[in-house]
Motif scaffolding. Structure first.
Motif, PDB file in Angstrom:
ATOM      1  N   VAL A 124       0.828  -1.214   0.000  1.00  0.00           N
ATOM      2  CA  VAL A 124       0.000   0.000   0.000  1.00  0.00           C
ATOM      3  C   VAL A 124       0.861   1.264   0.000  1.00  0.00           C
ATOM      4  O   VAL A 124       1.750   1.425   0.837  1.00  0.00           O
ATOM      5  CB  VAL A 124      -0.961   0.005   1.216  1.00  0.00           C
ATOM      6  N   THR A 125       0.580   2.140  -0.961  1.00  0.00           N
ATOM      7  CA  THR A 125       1.277   3.430  -1.030  1.00  0.00           C
ATOM      8  C   THR A 125       0.310   4.614  -0.920  1.00  0.00           C
ATOM      9  O   THR A 125       0.746   5.749  -0.800  1.00  0.00           O
ATOM     10  CB  THR A 125       2.080   3.559  -2.342  1.00  0.00           C
ATOM     11  N   PHE A 126      -1.002   4.345  -0.991  1.00  0.00           N
ATOM     12  CA  PHE A 126      -1.950   5.464  -0.852  1.00  0.00           C
ATOM     13  C   PHE A 126      -1.984   5.902   0.620  1.00  0.00           C
ATOM     14  O   PHE A 126      -1.643   5.129   1.519  1.00  0.00           O
ATOM     15  CB  PHE A 126      -3.348   5.105  -1.379  1.00  0.00           C
ATOM     16  N   PRO A 127      -2.372   7.151   0.873  1.00  0.00           N
ATOM     17  CA  PRO A 127      -2.337   7.675   2.243  1.00  0.00           C
ATOM     18  C   PRO A 127      -3.234   6.890   3.202  1.00  0.00           C
ATOM     19  O   PRO A 127      -4.414   6.672   2.935  1.00  0.00           O
ATOM     20  CB  PRO A 127      -2.837   9.117   2.084  1.00  0.00           C
ATOM     21  N   MET A 128      -2.635   6.472   4.318  1.00  0.00           N
ATOM     22  CA  MET A 128      -3.368   5.783   5.372  1.00  0.00           C
ATOM     23  C   MET A 128      -3.323   6.645   6.634  1.00  0.00           C
ATOM     24  O   MET A 128      -2.252   7.106   7.042  1.00  0.00           O
ATOM     25  CB  MET A 128      -2.750   4.415   5.657  1.00  0.00           C
ATOM     26  N   MET A 129      -4.475   6.826   7.255  1.00  0.00           N
ATOM     27  CA  MET A 129      -4.588   7.673   8.434  1.00  0.00           C
ATOM     28  C   MET A 129      -4.521   6.831   9.709  1.00  0.00           C
ATOM     29  O   MET A 129      -4.583   5.607   9.682  1.00  0.00           O
ATOM     30  CB  MET A 129      -5.904   8.457   8.389  1.00  0.00           C
ATOM     31  N   SER A 130      -4.428   7.513  10.835  1.00  0.00           N
ATOM     32  CA  SER A 130      -4.447   6.842  12.136  1.00  0.00           C
ATOM     33  C   SER A 130      -5.787   6.158  12.350  1.00  0.00           C
ATOM     34  O   SER A 130      -6.804   6.587  11.808  1.00  0.00           O
ATOM     35  CB  SER A 130      -4.250   7.862  13.265  1.00  0.00           C
ATOM     36  N   LYS A 131      -5.766   5.129  13.172  1.00  0.00           N
ATOM     37  CA  LYS A 131      -6.981   4.370  13.468  1.00  0.00           C
ATOM     38  C   LYS A 131      -8.014   5.280  14.136  1.00  0.00           C
ATOM     39  O   LYS A 131      -7.683   6.058  15.034  1.00  0.00           O
ATOM     40  CB  LYS A 131      -6.633   3.191  14.370  1.00  0.00           C
ATOM     41  N   ILE A 132      -9.260   5.155  13.662  1.00  0.00           N
ATOM     42  CA  ILE A 132     -10.346   5.987  14.195  1.00  0.00           C
ATOM     43  C   ILE A 132     -11.571   5.110  14.423  1.00  0.00           C
ATOM     44  O   ILE A 132     -11.558   3.911  14.143  1.00  0.00           O
ATOM     45  CB  ILE A 132     -10.725   7.133  13.217  1.00  0.00           C
ATOM     46  N   SER A 133     -12.647   5.739  14.898  1.00  0.00           N
ATOM     47  CA  SER A 133     -13.941   5.074  15.006  1.00  0.00           C
ATOM     48  C   SER A 133     -14.853   5.639  13.919  1.00  0.00           C
ATOM     49  O   SER A 133     -14.918   6.854  13.720  1.00  0.00           O
ATOM     50  CB  SER A 133     -14.561   5.321  16.380  1.00  0.00           C
ATOM     51  N   VAL A 134     -15.553   4.736  13.208  1.00  0.00           N
ATOM     52  CA  VAL A 134     -16.403   5.169  12.095  1.00  0.00           C
ATOM     53  C   VAL A 134     -17.889   5.041  12.420  1.00  0.00           C
ATOM     54  O   VAL A 134     -18.736   5.292  11.562  1.00  0.00           O
ATOM     55  CB  VAL A 134     -16.064   4.402  10.794  1.00  0.00           C
ATOM     56  N   LYS A 135     -18.202   4.653  13.644  1.00  0.00           N
ATOM     57  CA  LYS A 135     -19.610   4.603  14.066  1.00  0.00           C
ATOM     58  C   LYS A 135     -19.679   4.646  15.591  1.00  0.00           C
ATOM     59  O   LYS A 135     -18.670   4.522  16.271  1.00  0.00           O
ATOM     60  CB  LYS A 135     -20.305   3.359  13.510  1.00  0.00           C
ATOM     61  N   GLY A 136     -20.892   4.873  16.099  1.00  0.00           N
ATOM     62  CA  GLY A 136     -21.077   4.892  17.546  1.00  0.00           C
ATOM     63  C   GLY A 136     -20.819   6.245  18.180  1.00  0.00           C
ATOM     64  O   GLY A 136     -20.596   7.242  17.495  1.00  0.00           O
ATOM     65  N   ALA A 137     -20.812   6.267  19.498  1.00  0.00           N
ATOM     66  CA  ALA A 137     -20.683   7.512  20.264  1.00  0.00           C
ATOM     67  C   ALA A 137     -19.353   8.208  20.040  1.00  0.00           C
ATOM     68  O   ALA A 137     -19.250   9.426  20.159  1.00  0.00           O
ATOM     69  CB  ALA A 137     -20.878   7.228  21.753  1.00  0.00           C
ATOM     70  N   ASP A 138     -18.309   7.433  19.727  1.00  0.00           N
ATOM     71  CA  ASP A 138     -16.980   8.030  19.526  1.00  0.00           C
ATOM     72  C   ASP A 138     -16.622   8.184  18.044  1.00  0.00           C
ATOM     73  O   ASP A 138     -15.457   8.289  17.680  1.00  0.00           O
ATOM     74  CB  ASP A 138     -15.908   7.202  20.243  1.00  0.00           C
ATOM     75  N   MET A 139     -17.643   8.206  17.181  1.00  0.00           N
ATOM     76  CA  MET A 139     -17.407   8.377  15.740  1.00  0.00           C
ATOM     77  C   MET A 139     -16.615   9.653  15.462  1.00  0.00           C
ATOM     78  O   MET A 139     -16.886  10.708  16.042  1.00  0.00           O
ATOM     79  CB  MET A 139     -18.755   8.453  15.001  1.00  0.00           C
ATOM     80  N   SER A 140     -15.625   9.551  14.582  1.00  0.00           N
ATOM     81  CA  SER A 140     -14.778  10.710  14.267  1.00  0.00           C
ATOM     82  C   SER A 140     -15.606  11.801  13.570  1.00  0.00           C
ATOM     83  O   SER A 140     -16.587  11.499  12.887  1.00  0.00           O
ATOM     84  CB  SER A 140     -13.624  10.293  13.358  1.00  0.00           C
ATOM     85  N   PRO A 141     -15.224  13.070  13.732  1.00  0.00           N
ATOM     86  CA  PRO A 141     -15.944  14.163  13.080  1.00  0.00           C
ATOM     87  C   PRO A 141     -16.034  13.981  11.558  1.00  0.00           C
ATOM     88  O   PRO A 141     -17.061  14.314  10.962  1.00  0.00           O
ATOM     89  CB  PRO A 141     -15.120  15.404  13.447  1.00  0.00           C
TER      90      PRO A 141
END
Length: 195
Positions: A124-141
């Motif tokens: 993989v060479t495409f940009p990868m971001m830090s681990k986040i939450s994609v659902k639930g109460a702590d979903m990232s902005p």
């Protein structure tokens, strides 16, 4: 009396001109402060190395945003993601990957683990971001924006599993959502990239 009247008129003209100039200056400031809240360009996130990634640098590019996981049945989609990234990255397209551990603990590793896994297994060479939450109460902005019509101006959606794909146009606006089973190199995605 005439002198006094002349002075009063001159002061009135001066004040009127000053007020108009201030009003124009104020209008200009207001216009400059207007931010397109329905574009991804308002967001800054961290990449796997902890560096700031500013979405505003993607202006003019089509973007595929995908939530990823290392231990999922869809994990081999990394290969197709990398293939379309390599083919179209110099033609106004990019992919941004967001590792997430929201589904059955299928992304348990640290950012370093994820980076090693992606490079070692799929190159993989495409940009990868830090681990986040994609659902639930702590979903990232960012994912709140992607999934809520009141924020993106297009549609509501829910991240149902790993490797769900969000297509963003050259102006930073949401265009479409594809669920995990739609492969990254599916005709509907490739045709959109090529338009």
């Amino acid at each position: 009396m005439k002198k006094l009247l002349f002075t009063a008129c001159a002061a009135l003209l001066f004040f009127s001109g000053f007020t108009q100039a201030q009003s124009k200056k104020s209008d200009k400031i207001k216009k400059e402060k207007v931010v397109d809240t329905q574009s991804i360009y308002q967001f800054k996130v961290e990449d796997l190395s902890g560096e700031t990634f500013d979405f505003s640098k993607l202006k003019g590019k089509k973007v595929l945003i995908v939530n990823t996981a290392s231990k999922c049945g869809y994990t081999p989609q990394y290969e197709q993601l990398e293939a379309i990234y390599k083919e179209y990255k110099d033609k106004g397209f990019t992919i941004i990957g967001f590792p997430a551990n929201n589904f059955n603990g299928q992304e348990p590793g640290t950012n370093k683990d994820i980076e090693t896994f992606c490079k070692l297994n799929y190159g993989v060479t495409f940009p990868m971001m830090s681990k986040i939450s994609v659902k639930g109460a702590d979903m990232s902005p960012l994912y709140q924006f992607l999934t809520q019509k009141e924020k993106n101006g297009v549609k509501d959606s829910e991240v149902k599993w790993n490797f769900q794909k969000y297509l963003i146009d050259e102006k930073g606006h949401l265009v479409e959502v594809y669920f995990s089973k739609t492969k990254p190199d599916a005709p509907e995605i490739v045709n959109w990239i090529k338009q």
